[in-house]
Motif scaffolding. Structure first.
Motif, PDB file in Angstrom:
ATOM      1  N   THR A 175       0.797  -1.221   0.000  1.00 15.26           N
ATOM      2  CA  THR A 175       0.000   0.000   0.000  1.00 15.26           C
ATOM      3  C   THR A 175       0.832   1.274   0.000  1.00 15.26           C
ATOM      4  O   THR A 175       0.388   2.305  -0.496  1.00 15.26           O
ATOM      5  CB  THR A 175      -0.940   0.021   1.211  1.00 15.26           C
ATOM      6  N   GLU A 176       2.027   1.226   0.576  1.00 16.58           N
ATOM      7  CA  GLU A 176       2.877   2.412   0.643  1.00 16.58           C
ATOM      8  C   GLU A 176       4.234   2.063   0.048  1.00 16.58           C
ATOM      9  O   GLU A 176       4.935   1.201   0.573  1.00 16.58           O
ATOM     10  CB  GLU A 176       3.045   2.890   2.083  1.00 16.58           C
ATOM     11  N   LEU A 177       4.610   2.740  -1.032  1.00 19.12           N
ATOM     12  CA  LEU A 177       5.857   2.420  -1.703  1.00 19.12           C
ATOM     13  C   LEU A 177       6.304   3.626  -2.516  1.00 19.12           C
ATOM     14  O   LEU A 177       5.500   4.233  -3.232  1.00 19.12           O
ATOM     15  CB  LEU A 177       5.644   1.215  -2.626  1.00 19.12           C
ATOM     16  N   ASP A 178       7.564   3.985  -2.393  1.00 20.16           N
ATOM     17  CA  ASP A 178       8.129   5.053  -3.217  1.00 20.16           C
ATOM     18  C   ASP A 178       8.528   4.434  -4.544  1.00 20.16           C
ATOM     19  O   ASP A 178       9.514   3.704  -4.642  1.00 20.16           O
ATOM     20  CB  ASP A 178       9.340   5.670  -2.527  1.00 20.16           C
ATOM     21  N   VAL A 179       7.743   4.706  -5.579  1.00 19.15           N
ATOM     22  CA  VAL A 179       7.930   4.013  -6.856  1.00 19.15           C
ATOM     23  C   VAL A 179       8.847   4.769  -7.811  1.00 19.15           C
ATOM     24  O   VAL A 179       8.975   4.376  -8.977  1.00 19.15           O
ATOM     25  CB  VAL A 179       6.569   3.761  -7.534  1.00 19.15           C
ATOM     26  N   ARG A 180       9.514   5.804  -7.336  1.00 19.05           N
ATOM     27  CA  ARG A 180      10.334   6.612  -8.249  1.00 19.05           C
ATOM     28  C   ARG A 180      11.606   5.914  -8.702  1.00 19.05           C
ATOM     29  O   ARG A 180      12.127   6.212  -9.781  1.00 19.05           O
ATOM     30  CB  ARG A 180      10.682   7.953  -7.581  1.00 19.05           C
ATOM     31  N   ASP A 181      12.113   4.974  -7.897  1.00 16.77           N
ATOM     32  CA  ASP A 181      13.385   4.331  -8.255  1.00 16.77           C
ATOM     33  C   ASP A 181      13.422   2.920  -7.691  1.00 16.77           C
ATOM     34  O   ASP A 181      14.153   2.634  -6.746  1.00 16.77           O
ATOM     35  CB  ASP A 181      14.566   5.161  -7.751  1.00 16.77           C
ATOM     36  N   LEU A 182      12.630   2.037  -8.285  1.00 20.88           N
ATOM     37  CA  LEU A 182      12.568   0.642  -7.861  1.00 20.88           C
ATOM     38  C   LEU A 182      13.215  -0.248  -8.910  1.00 20.88           C
ATOM     39  O   LEU A 182      13.083  -0.021 -10.116  1.00 20.88           O
ATOM     40  CB  LEU A 182      11.109   0.195  -7.677  1.00 20.88           C
TER      41      LEU A 182
END
Length: 256
Positions: A175-182
């Motif tokens: 539900t919570e994830l920083d998707v900018r650099d995965l």
């Protein structure tokens, strides 16, 4: 939809019915809905019972969102795309994590495309980059299966992209994830085939959602696939595909 903290949300089959659940360690706590309150019933995690973590009316897909993938398909003869290229899959394309997808006998070039996917949590129309992510219920791994030969011959990509079980999804939602650099990695029979990072996307997740919702209302449960990096290739019967997205987990699909 707002969640108080990061959690894993899974969709499972239990007692012959589909249920949403919150995953805590190796325990599934059944909930009344996607992200809803717990029912009080819990059971151990059974990977075989997992379903695709979405109740999708539609699956919106972005094509050609990584420059290296554009190049490998020979589509880099002009300028970079000025807007996302989108196409659709239907709910019929969803397949569960750990499941088997039969290699179709009507394609001679059956390809894998691993990517970051997201599931919509609340109705979304005319979003802005600032509001877009608040409409996402969670993020997961997606496998965009493609009949590459038919993609090149058909008027639209309906057979090539939207056939039954052409979109395995899972294993659950973060539900919570920083998707900018995965990191996004795809392995076939243990061999790394795709290995890139979401920072290389031409259009990031807020931009994709802003663009799509100018034209199409996204409803709770709808899925958005964000594009695949370089390294796509053919699959044969007996292959095992793993799509791993950093911070989420691994989606496993067997080719039958």
């Amino acid at each position: 939809m707002h969640y108080p903290a990061r959690m894993k949300l899974a969709r499972i089959r239990h007692a012959g019915e589909a249920h949403w659940a919150e995953l805590d360690g190796d325990t599934l706590h059944l909930t009344r809905s996607l992200g809803g309150p717990r029912t009080g019933q819990s059971l151990p995690l059974d990977p075989a019972a997992l379903l695709a973590p979405a109740e999708a009316g539609k699956i919106v897909c972005v094509g050609r969102n990584y420059l290296d993938h554009i190049r490998e398909l020979g589509n880099d003869t002009g300028d970079l795309p000025k807007e996302p290229g989108i196409f659709l899959k239907g709910a019929n394309a969803l397949a569960e994590p750990g499941g088997t997808v039969t290699r179709p006998d009507w394609t001679q070039n059956f390809h894998f495309e691993g990517e970051l996917a997201l599931v919509i949590g609340q109705r979304a129309r005319n979003l802005t980059p600032e509001t877009a992510l608040s409409h996402v219920a969670g993020y997961t791994c997606g496998l965009d299966l493609t009949a590459r030969d038919l993609q090149k011959t058909d008027l639209q990509w309906f057979r090539a992209k939207a056939a039954d079980r052409f979109c395995p999804l899972g294993p659950w939602l973060e539900t919570e994830l920083d998707v900018r650099d995965l990191r996004v990695q795809t392995r076939v029979n243990g061999e790394v085939k795709q290995d890139s990072r979401t920072r290389h996307m031409i259009f990031d997740v807020p931009s994709i959602l802003t663009y799509v919702t100018r034209f199409v209302t996204l409803e709770p449960g709808d899925v958005v696939l964000t594009g695949t990096p370089e390294g796509v290739g053919p699959l044969q019967s007996g292959d095992t595909v793993e799509v791993e997205v950093e911070g989420i987990g691994t989606l496993v699909t067997h080719i039958g």
